[in-house]
Write an enzyme that holds these catalytic residues in place. Structure first.
Site, PDB file in Angstrom:
ATOM      1  N   ASP A 128       0.836  -1.194   0.000  1.00 34.36           N
ATOM      2  CA  ASP A 128       0.000   0.000   0.000  1.00 34.36           C
ATOM      3  C   ASP A 128       0.866   1.237   0.000  1.00 34.36           C
ATOM      4  O   ASP A 128       1.863   1.325   0.706  1.00 34.36           O
ATOM      5  CB  ASP A 128      -0.903   0.010   1.236  1.00 34.36           C
ATOM      6  CG  ASP A 128      -1.741   1.284   1.285  1.00 34.36           C
ATOM      7  OD1 ASP A 128      -2.592   1.452   0.391  1.00 34.36           O
ATOM      8  OD2 ASP A 128      -1.525   2.109   2.190  1.00 34.36           O
TER       9      ASP A 128
ATOM     10  N   GLU B 238      -1.186  -1.626  -6.066  1.00 36.10           N
ATOM     11  CA  GLU B 238      -2.366  -0.905  -6.519  1.00 36.10           C
ATOM     12  C   GLU B 238      -2.131  -0.331  -7.911  1.00 36.10           C
ATOM     13  O   GLU B 238      -1.022   0.061  -8.238  1.00 36.10           O
ATOM     14  CB  GLU B 238      -2.631   0.274  -5.589  1.00 36.10           C
ATOM     15  CG  GLU B 238      -3.571  -0.014  -4.471  1.00 36.10           C
ATOM     16  CD  GLU B 238      -3.689   1.201  -3.593  1.00 36.10           C
ATOM     17  OE1 GLU B 238      -4.811   1.684  -3.419  1.00 36.10           O
ATOM     18  OE2 GLU B 238      -2.653   1.677  -3.101  1.00 36.10           O
TER      19      GLU B 238
ATOM     20  N   CYS C 186     -12.934  -3.319   5.336  1.00 35.43           N
ATOM     21  CA  CYS C 186     -12.435  -3.874   6.595  1.00 35.43           C
ATOM     22  C   CYS C 186     -11.719  -5.181   6.295  1.00 35.43           C
ATOM     23  O   CYS C 186     -12.293  -6.075   5.665  1.00 35.43           O
ATOM     24  CB  CYS C 186     -13.593  -4.115   7.562  1.00 35.43           C
ATOM     25  SG  CYS C 186     -13.084  -5.036   9.029  1.00 35.43           S
TER      26      CYS C 186
ATOM     27  N   CYS D  11     -13.724  -8.221   8.334  1.00 30.76           N
ATOM     28  CA  CYS D  11     -15.015  -8.804   7.946  1.00 30.76           C
ATOM     29  C   CYS D  11     -15.423  -8.455   6.515  1.00 30.76           C
ATOM     30  O   CYS D  11     -16.416  -8.972   6.012  1.00 30.76           O
ATOM     31  CB  CYS D  11     -16.112  -8.345   8.914  1.00 30.76           C
ATOM     32  SG  CYS D  11     -16.449  -6.589   8.823  1.00 30.76           S
TER      33      CYS D  11
ATOM     34  N   CYS E 191     -13.863  -0.385  12.228  1.00 29.11           N
ATOM     35  CA  CYS E 191     -14.979  -1.046  11.559  1.00 29.11           C
ATOM     36  C   CYS E 191     -16.202  -0.981  12.460  1.00 29.11           C
ATOM     37  O   CYS E 191     -16.158  -1.386  13.621  1.00 29.11           O
ATOM     38  CB  CYS E 191     -14.630  -2.491  11.238  1.00 29.11           C
ATOM     39  SG  CYS E 191     -15.989  -3.346  10.409  1.00 29.11           S
TER      40      CYS E 191
ATOM     41  N   CYS F 145     -17.606  -5.022  12.764  1.00 28.36           N
ATOM     42  CA  CYS F 145     -17.002  -6.038  13.633  1.00 28.36           C
ATOM     43  C   CYS F 145     -16.113  -5.432  14.721  1.00 28.36           C
ATOM     44  O   CYS F 145     -15.566  -6.147  15.557  1.00 28.36           O
ATOM     45  CB  CYS F 145     -16.206  -7.047  12.822  1.00 28.36           C
ATOM     46  SG  CYS F 145     -14.683  -6.375  12.126  1.00 28.36           S
TER      47      CYS F 145
ATOM     48  N   ASP G 285      -3.109   2.233   6.816  1.00 28.60           N
ATOM     49  CA  ASP G 285      -2.298   1.733   5.704  1.00 28.60           C
ATOM     50  C   ASP G 285      -2.105   0.219   5.785  1.00 28.60           C
ATOM     51  O   ASP G 285      -2.079  -0.472   4.773  1.00 28.60           O
ATOM     52  CB  ASP G 285      -0.937   2.430   5.694  1.00 28.60           C
ATOM     53  CG  ASP G 285      -1.081   3.939   5.532  1.00 28.60           C
ATOM     54  OD1 ASP G 285      -1.940   4.350   4.729  1.00 28.60           O
ATOM     55  OD2 ASP G 285      -0.380   4.686   6.224  1.00 28.60           O
TER      56      ASP G 285
HETATM   57 ZN   LIG Z   1     -15.077  -5.366  10.110  1.00 29.89          ZN
END
Ligand SMILES: [Zn+2]
Length: 436
Positions: free
Chosen positions: A205, A295, A348, A351, A367, A370, A377
């Site tokens: 990243d 990326e 996330c 999840c 998140c 979750c 990063d």
């Molecule tokens: Zn999550």
């Protein structure tokens, strides 16, 4: 010349190959069109005499030949593009180089001829001391770097020089040698993976605050380059000062030219530092990981916020991607370019929930689904790694799936490099000799 014919009837065959063009050029350079001069005879009468290109003998014929080869390629790409026979971006008509705008450069081929004592190449190294390069028509030039490593490879037949490109940037001349080399030593190559093996991807990243963070799909951080080198950060005030200095000088004045040269030299130094840094990062990545996910450049361009000074500019990110890709191919690893619409930052990694509300100010990813809290990063890098794994799986199961894999396992006999012998790990590197 033949250029006008191509605009009209597509059926008319126009000689546009490098070979035809060089013949046309050779005829032209001796003709009256290329140059004339006044000759005054005994009676005092002046008349024009055809001289041809007056400086043609000062330049190696190869310089003209290689330029014409490039022109041939450019014209071919242009016509193919116009007729829709070429994929990718639209290619424009070749332009003339502007003396003060474009980077000056020329290229020479290395010609190897057999002699009684062995072979003799037109481009030679170390002839006038270890720091020298001999070019046809120019002779031995002192260079900044020691050529020993390459000479050793040449002597053992593990490499051969194909071209030398001489260019000028920031007031300095440099010679780049295009070398065909043997494969990297097996000890420096990654172990081949089975086709069914979909694991082992590391996501890379590019952060706005942290230049590079790499992580595995399991959430483990494998590399973090916390800050860009100080040399890069401290360059900005100097750039500004030198730019101001240029704009204060009167246009066309000698002092302005000197200020422009100083600015160009500064840009060149910064560029060299940045490249050095990027080489360090790309080496660290390819040495430790055989499977990398990067990326796409476009998504980073989209996210770029000009109020935040990005630690790595788009151009540097592109350069890092380029370095990682070719270095990985030397080592037999793989590079996967993530889909540009993949929301690596907003997803996330625990999840898979997408948090659209995430802003650039959020340094930690929280998140709501979750409850995961993770460095922004790192979260993005983990997502990229997981994407790579998923993408690879879907590709194996469904080869029609979109995406771009640089599968660097070279087939027997493919590529441009000879298999004279293996290149030792020590030989791996980019050698650019700059003139002293
Ligand atoms: Zn999550």
């Amino acid at each position: 010349m033949a250029l006008t014919g191509e605009d009209g009837d597509a059926e008319v065959k126009i000689p546009w190959t490098g070979f035809d063009l060089i013949n046309a050029f050779n005829a032209w350079k001796k003709s009256e069109d290329a140059g004339r001069r006044f000759v005054v005879d005994v009676s005092g009468a002046a008349k024009l005499e055809a001289t041809g290109l007056a400086w043609r003998t000062e330049v190696s014929a190869q310089v003209f030949e290689e330029a014409v080869v490039d022109l041939g390629k450019a014209l071919k790409a242009w016509t193919a593009s116009r007729r829709g026979k070429r994929a990718g971006r639209v290619v424009g008509h070749p332009r003339f180089k502007k003396k003060n705008v474009e980077r000056g450069s020329f290229r020479m081929r290395n010609k190897v001829s057999k002699t009684k004592t062995g072979e003799r190449a037109t481009i030679r190294l170390g002839e006038n001391g270890p720091r020298s390069v001999t070019l046809p028509g120019i002779g031995a030039i002192r260079v900044h770097d020691d050529t020993r490593r390459l000479r050793r490879m040449l002597a053992s037949g593990r490499a051969r020089v194909l071209f030398a490109t001489v260019s000028r940037r920031g007031g300095r001349w440099r010679i780049s040698l295009n070398v065909q080399a043997a494969d990297v030593h097996p000890a420096a190559r990654h172990k081949p993976r089975g086709k069914a093996d979909h694991a082992g991807w590391a996501g890379v990243d590019r952060g706005l605050h942290v230049p590079v963070v790499a992580a595995g799909a399991d959430g483990s951080e494998v590399l973090r380059v916390a800050t860009a080198p100080k040399a890069l950060r401290s360059a900005q005030p100097v750039t500004r000062r030198l730019q101001k200095s240029v704009s204060r000088k009167a246009k066309g004045s000698a002092s302005r030219r000197a200020a422009v040269r100083r600015l160009a030299r500064h840009h060149e130094r910064v560029r060299a530092r940045r490249h050095h840094f990027l080489h360090q990062v790309s080496n660290a990545l390819v040495k430790t990981h055989d499977r990398l996910v990067i990326e796409d450049l476009n998504i980073t361009g989209m996210l770029a916020n000009h109020r935040l000074a990005a630690a790595i500019s788009d151009a540097a990110w592109g350069e890092l991607a380029r370095q990682v890709t070719y270095k990985q191919s030397w080592r037999g690893g793989q590079v996967l370019i993530a889909d540009r619409w993949f929301p690596s930052s907003k997803t996330c990694s625990g999840c898979g929930d997408v948090n659209q509300a995430l802003t650039l100010a959020n340094r930690v990813f929280h998140c709501e689904h979750c409850g995961l809290a993770l460095d922004r990063d790192l979260n993005a890098a983990v997502n990229l790694a997981a994407w790579g794994e998923q993408h690879y799986l879907s590709q194996v199961l469904d080869p029609e799936a979109r995406g771009q894999v640089t599968n660097a396992h070279r087939r027997e006999g493919s590529g441009r490099r000879a298999r004279a012998d293996e290149t030792s790990p020590d030989d791996v590197g980019t050698l650019t000799a700059s003139a002293a």
